[in-house]
Structures are given as C-alpha cells and as structure tokens.
Design a protein around this motif. Structure first.
Motif, PDB file in Angstrom:
ATOM      1  N   UNK A   1     -43.126 -23.552  10.375  1.00  0.00           N
ATOM      2  CA  UNK A   1     -42.298 -22.470  11.365  1.00  0.00           C
ATOM      3  C   UNK A   1     -43.257 -22.080  12.435  1.00  0.00           C
ATOM      4  N   UNK A   2     -44.583 -21.945  11.780  1.00  0.00           N
ATOM      5  CA  UNK A   2     -45.751 -21.448  12.830  1.00  0.00           C
ATOM      6  C   UNK A   2     -45.866 -22.620  14.048  1.00  0.00           C
ATOM      7  N   UNK A   3     -45.948 -23.767  13.706  1.00  0.00           N
ATOM      8  CA  UNK A   3     -46.221 -24.739  14.593  1.00  0.00           C
ATOM      9  C   UNK A   3     -44.903 -24.764  15.679  1.00  0.00           C
ATOM     10  N   UNK A   4     -43.643 -24.764  15.125  1.00  0.00           N
ATOM     11  CA  UNK A   4     -42.430 -24.955  15.931  1.00  0.00           C
ATOM     12  C   UNK A   4     -42.845 -23.653  17.073  1.00  0.00           C
ATOM     13  N   UNK A   5     -43.213 -22.365  16.434  1.00  0.00           N
ATOM     14  CA  UNK A   5     -43.270 -21.101  17.571  1.00  0.00           C
ATOM     15  C   UNK A   5     -44.563 -21.637  18.568  1.00  0.00           C
ATOM     16  N   UNK A   6     -45.666 -22.369  18.128  1.00  0.00           N
ATOM     17  CA  UNK A   6     -46.544 -22.512  19.079  1.00  0.00           C
ATOM     18  C   UNK A   6     -45.901 -23.325  20.064  1.00  0.00           C
ATOM     19  N   UNK A   7     -45.183 -24.114  19.745  1.00  0.00           N
ATOM     20  CA  UNK A   7     -44.585 -25.361  20.764  1.00  0.00           C
ATOM     21  C   UNK A   7     -43.711 -24.603  21.968  1.00  0.00           C
ATOM     22  N   UNK A   8     -43.067 -23.519  21.152  1.00  0.00           N
ATOM     23  CA  UNK A   8     -42.387 -22.698  22.204  1.00  0.00           C
ATOM     24  C   UNK A   8     -43.232 -22.000  23.161  1.00  0.00           C
ATOM     25  N   UNK A   9     -44.200 -21.248  22.753  1.00  0.00           N
ATOM     26  CA  UNK A   9     -45.317 -20.632  23.232  1.00  0.00           C
ATOM     27  C   UNK A   9     -45.905 -21.623  24.743  1.00  0.00           C
ATOM     28  N   UNK A  10     -46.325 -22.849  23.991  1.00  0.00           N
ATOM     29  CA  UNK A  10     -46.680 -23.920  25.051  1.00  0.00           C
ATOM     30  C   UNK A  10     -45.728 -24.259  26.084  1.00  0.00           C
TER      31      UNK A  10
END
Length: 269
Positions: free
Chosen positions: A183-192
């Motif tokens: 879930x964290x990695x998916x959120x980081x992709x959104x931030x990117x």
C-alpha cells in the motif's frame, strides 16, 4: 494520505513552499530524510505533537520549541518547513506527522531530477515482487523482525540496482504508516505521478504491449483524462486477450474474459 479541511489546505501550502525551495539531488534527499525523522519523532512524542498543533498556543511559542528540539539535528531547510507547518491549523494533531512524511516523499521524488519515471517503474516492480513472493512479503511484515533488519534485507535486494530514492522509499515503507508495504509503494507511485503532473494507470494484458501500442494507449488516455498518464504494465494470466486499464476508481475493461461474462449475463437474463 488523505487530508481534509484545514489539514488539506495546510498540506497544499506546504507542498508549494517545499517545491519553491527544493531542487534535486543531495539537497532534496537530505531534506527528505530530515522531514521523515521529524515525522517519526512527532508520532513517538504525543505531548510535543499536541503542543505544536494546539491552536491556543501562540505560533511563536510553537516555532520556538521545534527549533529548540530539532535545531542541529535536521537539515536547515527542513527546520524552515517544520516551523511553517506548526504555524498552520490541523484538523487532527496526527495530521502533522503524516503531512511531514508526505512532504518527505515529495522531496525524495524530486531528488531524482529527470529520473521520476524510472523511480515510478522501480517502485511498481518491487511492489509486484513483494505481492508475488510470500516469503519476502512475510519477511517485510514480520513484527518480530526489527526495522533495521528489514532495511538490511532491502539493501541486499536493491542497493546498486535501483535509484537511491527507490531504496529510500522502500525502506520508508517499513515504518508502518501505511497498512502494508504494498500500500505504501502504491501511494509513493501516486506521489511521483503528482510531482510530474501525471496520472497512474495499471494496464493488465495477456502479453506485453509493443512500444507502439503503449504510445497509442498513453495518448488515448491523455486525451480522455486531460493529462499525461504513466502506464504500469502487468502481464496477467487471467486476461485471455485485450486489455484492462485501472486508473484510480475507474476501470476500463476491454478483455475477452469481460466480454464473455457480458455475453453469459445476457443469455442468463
């Protein structure tokens, strides 16, 4: 992260401030590390967190205490951001450390300069590896293992093979702020994607798309959504043919399996 009311307004303003003073490379990376450190400190020190988010306390007093506590321990740029943050209104005291962590994610993405696309691809790839490897997933989520031990495992897998920013964010995902590492990695992709004003789409296909097909699909989605879309391609054995595109809550299902299901429902009806 989902911010509402005054917290959403504060995060938007702080992000603008961060972008205005942050370049790329080592300076942005140092800023990100400092913001993440302060975020963890505020979570572990509820009395300090309540004090610096208390609307009845003068802003000067709150800024004074954070400078006293963190001066010399964090990047000067981070101290400026933190001082600005405690002068704002927060819907919940817990929103402040969450906001600082979000800002650290933005700074980490910006540290990559022109490599944001590569960062997004590496985060997606590692996320898929975690989901498809139960042993790795269990090792990263095991509460009996220390965060340092898990971070060493991440280094053994990614150091020298991925961008430093990718390694930083994967390690940051171990902090437990998000429900799971995935879930964290998916959120980081959104931030990117937000940093470069893009959307993110997961494209499920039976076999890899050609470069030409990726270009055409990207152009079609850009026309539909009014902004560039970063495509994460996932080969899925359940897709018999065609493609399935997921963008946020939107699902565009053009797979053969979907059409067969539609036909079955029509016959059954």
């Amino acid at each position: 992260m989902d911010f509402r009311g005054g917290s959403a307004e504060a995060v938007a303003a702080l992000t603008d401030e961060l972008v205005g003073q942050t370049g790329s490379g080592e300076a942005a990376s140092a800023l990100a590390d400092s913001l993440f450190t302060v975020s963890r400190s505020l979570r572990s020190e509820p009395a300090l967190r309540r004090f610096v988010t208390d609307v009845s306390v003068p802003t000067e007093a709150k800024q004074g205490i954070v400078r006293e506590v963190f001066s010399g321990k964090v990047d000067d740029g981070a101290l400026t951001v933190i001082a600005s943050a405690v002068g704002r209104r927060w819907t919940s005291s817990r929103d402040l450390p969450d906001a600082l962590e979000h800002l650290s994610e933005v700074a980490t993405v910006r540290s990559t300069g022109q490599d944001v696309e590569r960062l997004s691809d590496e985060l997606f790839s590692f996320g898929q590896t975690v989901q498809e490897n139960p042993t790795l997933r269990d090792a990263l989520s095991d509460p009996a293992r220390s965060v340092d031990d898990k971070a060493a495992l991440v280094d053994s897998l990614l150091a020298g093979k991925a961008l430093p920013a990718t390694v930083t964010l994967v390690k940051q995902s171990l902090a437990g702020t998000y429900r799971t590492v995935s879930a964290a990695l998916a959120e980081y992709q959104k931030v990117a994607a937000e940093v470069v004003s893009e959307g993110v789409a997961t494209v499920r296909v039976a076999k890899p798309l050609t470069d030409a097909e990726i270009t055409r699909l990207g152009a079609a989605l850009q026309r539909a959504y009014g902004r560039a879309i970063h495509l994460n391609q996932l080969v899925d054995p359940d897709v018999l043919g065609g493609i399935k595109v997921e963008i946020g809550d939107d699902v565009i299902d053009g797979t053969i399996a979907s059409r067969l299901d539609d036909a079955r429902r029509t016959l059954a009806g």
